[in-house]
Motif scaffolding. Structure first.
Motif, PDB file in Angstrom:
ATOM      1  N   ILE A   3      22.936  97.008 125.703  1.00 28.41           N
ATOM      2  CA  ILE A   3      24.004  96.958 126.712  1.00 28.41           C
ATOM      3  C   ILE A   3      25.179  97.870 126.345  1.00 28.41           C
ATOM      4  O   ILE A   3      25.478  98.079 125.167  1.00 28.41           O
ATOM      5  CB  ILE A   3      24.528  95.517 126.961  1.00 28.41           C
ATOM      6  CG1 ILE A   3      25.181  94.908 125.701  1.00 28.41           C
ATOM      7  CG2 ILE A   3      23.426  94.615 127.472  1.00 28.41           C
ATOM      8  CD1 ILE A   3      25.958  93.617 125.988  1.00 28.41           C
ATOM      9  N   ALA A   4      25.806  98.402 127.388  1.00 27.73           N
ATOM     10  CA  ALA A   4      27.074  99.114 127.247  1.00 27.73           C
ATOM     11  C   ALA A   4      28.153  98.150 127.731  1.00 27.73           C
ATOM     12  O   ALA A   4      28.055  97.626 128.840  1.00 27.73           O
ATOM     13  CB  ALA A   4      27.074 100.376 128.103  1.00 27.73           C
ATOM     14  N   LEU A   5      29.125  97.886 126.897  1.00 25.68           N
ATOM     15  CA  LEU A   5      30.164  96.894 127.203  1.00 25.68           C
ATOM     16  C   LEU A   5      31.471  97.624 127.528  1.00 25.68           C
ATOM     17  O   LEU A   5      32.057  98.264 126.648  1.00 25.68           O
ATOM     18  CB  LEU A   5      30.334  95.987 125.977  1.00 25.68           C
ATOM     19  CG  LEU A   5      31.357  94.862 126.037  1.00 25.68           C
ATOM     20  CD1 LEU A   5      30.980  93.840 127.110  1.00 25.68           C
ATOM     21  CD2 LEU A   5      31.453  94.167 124.679  1.00 25.68           C
ATOM     22  N   ILE A   6      31.894  97.535 128.775  1.00 24.53           N
ATOM     23  CA  ILE A   6      33.144  98.205 129.168  1.00 24.53           C
ATOM     24  C   ILE A   6      34.211  97.130 129.355  1.00 24.53           C
ATOM     25  O   ILE A   6      34.148  96.330 130.285  1.00 24.53           O
ATOM     26  CB  ILE A   6      32.971  99.027 130.463  1.00 24.53           C
ATOM     27  CG1 ILE A   6      31.806 100.007 130.328  1.00 24.53           C
ATOM     28  CG2 ILE A   6      34.278  99.759 130.811  1.00 24.53           C
ATOM     29  CD1 ILE A   6      31.895 100.971 129.175  1.00 24.53           C
ATOM     30  N   ILE A  28      24.343  95.764 121.374  1.00 25.81           N
ATOM     31  CA  ILE A  28      25.411  96.539 122.031  1.00 25.81           C
ATOM     32  C   ILE A  28      25.363  97.963 121.483  1.00 25.81           C
ATOM     33  O   ILE A  28      25.489  98.184 120.278  1.00 25.81           O
ATOM     34  CB  ILE A  28      26.793  95.904 121.776  1.00 25.81           C
ATOM     35  CG1 ILE A  28      26.806  94.457 122.290  1.00 25.81           C
ATOM     36  CG2 ILE A  28      27.893  96.725 122.442  1.00 25.81           C
ATOM     37  CD1 ILE A  28      28.122  93.713 122.057  1.00 25.81           C
ATOM     38  N   THR A  29      25.153  98.926 122.382  1.00 22.44           N
ATOM     39  CA  THR A  29      25.027 100.321 121.934  1.00 22.44           C
ATOM     40  C   THR A  29      26.230 101.179 122.321  1.00 22.44           C
ATOM     41  O   THR A  29      26.357 102.310 121.853  1.00 22.44           O
ATOM     42  CB  THR A  29      23.754 100.964 122.520  1.00 22.44           C
ATOM     43  OG1 THR A  29      23.783 100.781 123.934  1.00 22.44           O
ATOM     44  CG2 THR A  29      22.496 100.345 121.931  1.00 22.44           C
ATOM     45  N   ALA A  30      27.082 100.665 123.207  1.00 23.43           N
ATOM     46  CA  ALA A  30      28.273 101.427 123.603  1.00 23.43           C
ATOM     47  C   ALA A  30      29.371 100.439 123.987  1.00 23.43           C
ATOM     48  O   ALA A  30      29.081  99.409 124.606  1.00 23.43           O
ATOM     49  CB  ALA A  30      27.961 102.337 124.786  1.00 23.43           C
ATOM     50  N   MET A  39      29.982 104.383 120.185  1.00 22.59           N
ATOM     51  CA  MET A  39      28.607 104.497 120.652  1.00 22.59           C
ATOM     52  C   MET A  39      27.671 104.566 119.457  1.00 22.59           C
ATOM     53  O   MET A  39      27.971 105.261 118.492  1.00 22.59           O
ATOM     54  CB  MET A  39      28.533 105.811 121.444  1.00 22.59           C
ATOM     55  CG  MET A  39      27.381 105.920 122.352  1.00 22.59           C
ATOM     56  SD  MET A  39      27.392 107.370 123.466  1.00 22.59           S
ATOM     57  CE  MET A  39      28.665 108.441 123.064  1.00 22.59           C
ATOM     58  N   ASP A  40      26.572 103.838 119.506  1.00 26.10           N
ATOM     59  CA  ASP A  40      25.547 103.946 118.459  1.00 26.10           C
ATOM     60  C   ASP A  40      24.238 103.424 119.057  1.00 26.10           C
ATOM     61  O   ASP A  40      24.101 102.223 119.313  1.00 26.10           O
ATOM     62  CB  ASP A  40      25.944 103.116 117.222  1.00 26.10           C
ATOM     63  CG  ASP A  40      24.960 103.286 116.078  1.00 26.10           C
ATOM     64  OD1 ASP A  40      23.813 103.730 116.328  1.00 26.10           O
ATOM     65  OD2 ASP A  40      25.339 102.981 114.933  1.00 26.10           O
ATOM     66  N   ALA A  41      23.302 104.327 119.273  1.00 24.48           N
ATOM     67  CA  ALA A  41      22.045 103.950 119.933  1.00 24.48           C
ATOM     68  C   ALA A  41      21.259 102.922 119.133  1.00 24.48           C
ATOM     69  O   ALA A  41      20.413 102.208 119.685  1.00 24.48           O
ATOM     70  CB  ALA A  41      21.201 105.195 120.177  1.00 24.48           C
TER      71      ALA A  41
END
Ligand code: HSE
Length: 328
Positions: A3-6, A28-30, A39-41
């Protein structure tokens, strides 16, 4: 599921903490907050992330915009929990569109975008073959959207009534039970962190009206807007009014109601008997669904809070993983 968490405010922190604490199979990748991104894939270490945020106020580095992050990062679902903008829905509408256009699922607690552009966003998600879920926008931890979609599938929803704003409920409870003035009770509600950044949204019934519009459009798809809601807040309510209600065995609650057959879409303070199922205390929310087959169902629970709202977000994410897209 990546997931990308904004947004790393109360709700974002709750999501991150629960993902770190529970074995949910979510990575959590972003992450983005209002001034920085990381960011970290392979997965961001959440304890380091939260410690950095606490110390510096930032989750990562400057220089990359949220939109760039959403275009570049490796994720299956965007979790959009940035502060709501009820007037334009931006920049969140743009973030959600960016993710949907990349065929990424979206889960949000952000009321502005769903109230203002829900129809357009749902259509975009459908076109792209991904999910847009927003359980957390209405009544926090109460899984009303899941209930409508699954448990009550096949029912006609005839009406909904309820308490959709915890701040107003807290103020009314404290005024009636402890004799606090409106200003004292509002101050307490703000200190508890339940009120909106601009608490006029709570006390003038705007927040409840936004949630009512989201529910009405989800249930009936009738294109309701905020302007369609007849709205009176609790900001002009006096302690005397509460005392008079009390003398009759009643109390006052800010009730949101949608009854399509009577063309009612309304938020207003109502005098109701103290033993009525919707008379809940403190910051609780309560919601009655009137249906043709199941008849009346009343749900009571926490309408806000960091971990409580994270519960709704995580429920949506796991729903997507388990039912919608087994690849995620
Ligand atoms: N200000 C809102 C409330 C927060 O008091 O209910 C949850 O949407």
């Amino acid at each position: 599921m990546k997931i990308a968490l904004i947004g790393l405010g109360s709700v974002g922190r709750g999501v991150a903490e629960m993902v770190a604490k529970k074995d949910l199979g979510i990575t959590i990748t972003a992450v983005a907050d209002s001034t920085s991104v990381c960011m970290d894939a392979d997965g961001i270490d959440i304890h380091t992330l939260l410690a950095r945020k606490k110390k510096s106020g930032r989750c990562g580095d400057e220089g990359v915009s949220v939109t760039e992050l959403l275009k570049k990062a490796d994720y299956d679902a965007l979790v959009e929990v940035s502060p709501t903008n009820a007037l334009t829905g931006e920049p969140s509408i743009g973030y959600i569109k960016t993710a949907l256009n990349r065929k990424k699922h979206v889960v949000t607690s952000n009321k502005g975008p769903i109230c203002l552009a829900g129809k357009e966003l749902r259509a975009l998600a459908q076109k792209k073959g991904v999910a847009l879920r927003y359980e957390a926008t209405v009544a926090g931890a109460i899984p009303v959207m899941h209930l409508l979609e699954h448990g009550l599938a096949g029912n006609e929803i005839l009406a909904i009534y309820g308490i959709l704003n915890g701040t107003c409920n807290y103020i009314l409870t404290r005024m009636a039970d402890e004799g606090l003035t409106y200003d004292q009770a509002l101050l307490e509600a703000r200190e508890l962190g339940y009120a909106e950044a601009d608490p006029t949204y709570d006390v003038q019934g705007i927040d409840a009206a936004i949630k009512l519009v989201i529910l009405a459009n989800t249930i009936w798809g009738n294109g309701a807007t905020l302007d369609d809601v007849e709205r009176t807040g609790i900001d002009l309510l006096t302690a005397d009014a509460l005392r008079l209600a009390e003398e009759d065995g009643c109390t006052i609650r800010l009730i949101a109601e949608a009854i399509p057959r009577k063309h009612i879409l309304r938020v207003s303070p109502r005098i109701i008997p103290k033993n009525h199922p919707l008379v809940v205390e403190g910051t609780l929310n309560a919601l009655t669904l009137e249906t043709d087959m199941a008849k009346e169902i009343t749900l009571i629970g926490r309408g806000a809070g960091s971990v409580e709202t994270a519960s709704a977000i995580i429920g949506d994410l796991l729903y997507i993983r388990n039912h919608y897209d087994k690849r995620a």
